[in-house]
Design a protein around this motif. Structure first.
Motif, short mmCIF file in Angstrom:
data_model
loop_
_atom_site.label_atom_id
_atom_site.label_comp_id
_atom_site.label_asym_id
_atom_site.label_seq_id
_atom_site.Cartn_x
_atom_site.Cartn_y
_atom_site.Cartn_z
N SER A 59 52.30 63.15 55.48
CA SER A 59 53.16 64.29 55.83
C SER A 59 53.39 64.40 57.33
CB SER A 59 52.53 65.59 55.31
OG SER A 59 51.30 65.84 55.99
N PHE A 60 52.94 63.42 58.10
CA PHE A 60 52.98 63.55 59.56
C PHE A 60 54.39 63.42 60.13
CE2 PHE A 60 48.39 62.58 61.07
CZ PHE A 60 47.92 63.55 60.19
N GLY A 61 55.17 62.47 59.66
CA GLY A 61 56.49 62.24 60.24
C GLY A 61 56.38 61.35 61.46
N THR A 62 57.07 60.22 61.45
CA THR A 62 56.92 59.24 62.53
C THR A 62 57.26 59.83 63.90
OG1 THR A 62 57.59 57.55 60.94
CG2 THR A 62 57.54 56.91 63.24
N ALA A 63 58.35 60.60 63.97
CA ALA A 63 58.78 61.15 65.26
C ALA A 63 57.87 62.27 65.74
CB ALA A 63 60.22 61.67 65.14
N SER A 64 56.94 62.71 64.92
CA SER A 64 56.06 63.82 65.26
C SER A 64 54.71 63.40 65.79
CB SER A 64 55.87 64.73 64.03
OG SER A 64 57.09 65.32 63.67
#
Length: 292
Positions: free
Chosen positions: A145-150
């Motif tokens: 759930s992290f998100g690459t851009a985050s």
């Protein structure tokens, strides 16, 4: 040496990448560079990128090797104190870089920073905020759930922890890396939404539909996670829960893509791992795709 290096791997997304790059150029904080790594595109990606004529953008073209290889190549070229990865369909909000910089100063240059993001539907214009658990280890074991851009990582840490380039892992290479990083480093988490993950049919996780490709992806992820001593130690007594969650996510992808018999196999495998299987939303989503 800029504060931040933003690496954007891309493949045949000339129709999408311009919006991504414009959003990255429209930042309130300006001490950053953008490294575009063209992973062997056959469309006019180079023309689109160069048309922006920004001194912040550096463009490289390499032989196709999937996103992990492109990201690792970009990391070798980066000069920033921190490294951030954007997919070529993500969008940055104007305060993305500023939020990262402020968080780094407040936390006295932490190893890794995680900001928040929203899912964005460009047709309906609706945005859905991603909710995170306070305990980052609990969060990562529930799924990616992290998100690459985050995720923003100190350059020396990023270079010593590259993305795994095994092609069988494609579309889960980021999750495999997050598991490794969470097991070893201190995260500073900021709940501010700074970027958008754009929902569309061309997303790589949606275009992978073959039964064998899906199985290889998730089984390879499990193999890498449970072969790494530090990741295995972090997972600890949650191993069966971790296996259950990944078998379920595999099963829903299989069911969605009409591989129903194999989907049932992995639902059964998930149920054998952990009794909480019947309380998972993804379990009921799998049943829905199996029935309808």
């Amino acid at each position: 040496m800029p504060f931040l290096s933003i690496i954007v791997p891309t493949y045949n997304r000339a129709h999408l990448i311009k919006k991504t790059l414009i959003s990255l150029l429209d930042q309130s904080f300006q001490d950053y560079e953008i490294i575009v790594v063209d992973d062997g595109s056959t469309d006019n990606t180079e023309e689109v990128v160069c048309s922006l004529q920004s001194p912040k953008i550096v463009y490289y073209k390499i032989v196709n090797g999937e996103r992990a290889k492109a990201r690792n190549f970009g990391m070798q070229k980066a000069t920033g104190k921190y490294i951030n990865w954007f997919d070529s369909d993500d969008l940055a909000l104007p305060h993305h870089c500023e939020t990262i910089h402020d968080a780094a100063q407040t936390a006295q240059l932490p190893d890794i920073i995680r900001v928040n993001y929203e899912l964005y539907n460009p047709i309906t214009k609706k945005r859905k905020r991603i909710k995170h658990k306070k305990d980052i280890r609990t969060d990562i074991l529930k799924g990616n759930s992290f998100g690459t851009a985050s995720v923003i990582v100190k350059r020396d840490i990023a270079l010593s922890n590259p993305f795994e380039e095994c092609r069988n892992l494609s579309a889960s290479e980021d999750y495999e890396l997050w598991l490794r990083l969470v097991s070893k480093y201190r995260f500073t988490c900021v709940d501010t939404v700074t970027n958008l993950l754009v929902e569309h049919k061309g997303r790589s996780v949606r275009t992978m539909s073959g039964q064998h490709d899906l199985e290889k992806r998730f089984l390879t992820l499990i193999h890498f996670a449970l072969s790494n001593p530090e990741t295995t130690f972090m997972i600890g007594s949650s191993k069966k829960y971790f296996l259950m969650r990944n078998y379920l996510v595999l099963s829903v992808d299989l069911a969605y893509n009409r591989h129903k018999k194999k989907a049932v196999t992995y639902v059964w495998k998930a149920s054998k791992q952990h009794p909480l299987v019947f309380f998972q939303r993804v379990f009921w989503a799998t049943l829905k795709h199996l029935i309808f």
